[in-house]
Design a protein around this motif. Structure first.
Motif, PDB file in Angstrom:
ATOM      1  N   ASN A   7       0.836  -1.195   0.000  1.00 53.60           N
ATOM      2  CA  ASN A   7       0.000   0.000   0.000  1.00 53.60           C
ATOM      3  C   ASN A   7       0.874   1.249   0.000  1.00 53.60           C
ATOM      4  N   LEU A  10      -1.616   6.638  -2.145  1.00 51.34           N
ATOM      5  CA  LEU A  10      -2.711   6.757  -3.118  1.00 51.34           C
ATOM      6  C   LEU A  10      -3.495   5.461  -3.314  1.00 51.34           C
ATOM      7  N   THR A  11      -3.236   4.455  -2.499  1.00 44.87           N
ATOM      8  CA  THR A  11      -3.935   3.176  -2.641  1.00 44.87           C
ATOM      9  C   THR A  11      -5.387   3.323  -2.194  1.00 44.87           C
ATOM     10  N   PRO A  12      -6.348   3.072  -3.091  1.00 44.43           N
ATOM     11  CA  PRO A  12      -7.764   3.154  -2.711  1.00 44.43           C
ATOM     12  C   PRO A  12      -8.159   1.959  -1.835  1.00 44.43           C
ATOM     13  N   PRO A  13      -9.220   2.109  -1.053  1.00 43.43           N
ATOM     14  CA  PRO A  13      -9.642   1.043  -0.135  1.00 43.43           C
ATOM     15  C   PRO A  13      -9.860  -0.320  -0.801  1.00 43.43           C
ATOM     16  N   GLN A  16      -6.598  -1.851  -1.336  1.00 40.53           N
ATOM     17  CA  GLN A  16      -6.036  -2.242  -0.036  1.00 40.53           C
ATOM     18  C   GLN A  16      -6.556  -3.618   0.372  1.00 40.53           C
ATOM     19  N   TYR A  52      -9.352   1.406 -12.382  1.00 35.52           N
ATOM     20  CA  TYR A  52      -9.153   2.588 -11.527  1.00 35.52           C
ATOM     21  C   TYR A  52      -8.397   3.680 -12.280  1.00 35.52           C
ATOM     22  N   LEU A  56      -9.317   8.085 -13.226  1.00 39.67           N
ATOM     23  CA  LEU A  56      -8.521   9.205 -12.722  1.00 39.67           C
ATOM     24  C   LEU A  56      -8.213  10.213 -13.828  1.00 39.67           C
ATOM     25  N   ASP A  60      -3.419  12.558 -12.073  1.00 38.85           N
ATOM     26  CA  ASP A  60      -3.566  11.644 -10.931  1.00 38.85           C
ATOM     27  C   ASP A  60      -3.190  10.218 -11.321  1.00 38.85           C
ATOM     28  N   PHE A  64      -0.378   7.961  -9.479  1.00 42.76           N
ATOM     29  CA  PHE A  64      -0.751   6.648  -8.953  1.00 42.76           C
ATOM     30  C   PHE A  64       0.127   5.570  -9.580  1.00 42.76           C
TER      31      PHE A  64
END
Length: 105
Positions: A7, A10-13, A16, A52, A56, A60, A64
């Motif tokens: 992680n 900038l790691t999105p949930p 994760q 993802y 963006l 971004d 990422f």
């Protein structure tokens, strides 16, 4: 395996969660289907990341991607180590089987 290695800021949930599954798999003592499960999680991770990135802005997405390259390199290294271990196990098994066949004759 430490989850912090997968992680970054900038790691999105959702990513994760995938990373947690990978870290748990790699930390597990059970070898059954480890390679297969890692391959499935890597595919799931790739599909998520591709989707993802499309959501963006270009700026971004670039930031990422820079951070993800580091994580991807770690995962590639882990996969290479696992591949080498499996290859060594198979080689050992084949040699052992050949030795047993010699003594059976």
């Amino acid at each position: 395996m430490n989850i912090d290695e997968f992680n970054h800021s900038l790691t999105p949930p959702a990513l994760q969660q995938i990373n947690e599954k990978i870290a748990a798999l790699l930390s597990s003592d059970e070898d059954d289907d480890r390679v297969t499960n890692l391959n499935q999680l890597a595919d799931e991770r790739d599909i998520f990341i591709q989707s993802y990135l499309k959501s963006l802005t270009p700026e971004d997405a670039k930031e990422f991607a820079k951070q993800e390259i580091v994580v991807n390199d770690k995962l590639k290294e882990i996969a290479q180590v696992m591949r080498t271990a499996v290859k060594d196990d198979i080689t050992h098994f084949i040699r052992s089987r050949s030795a047993v066949k010699k003594y059976e004759k």
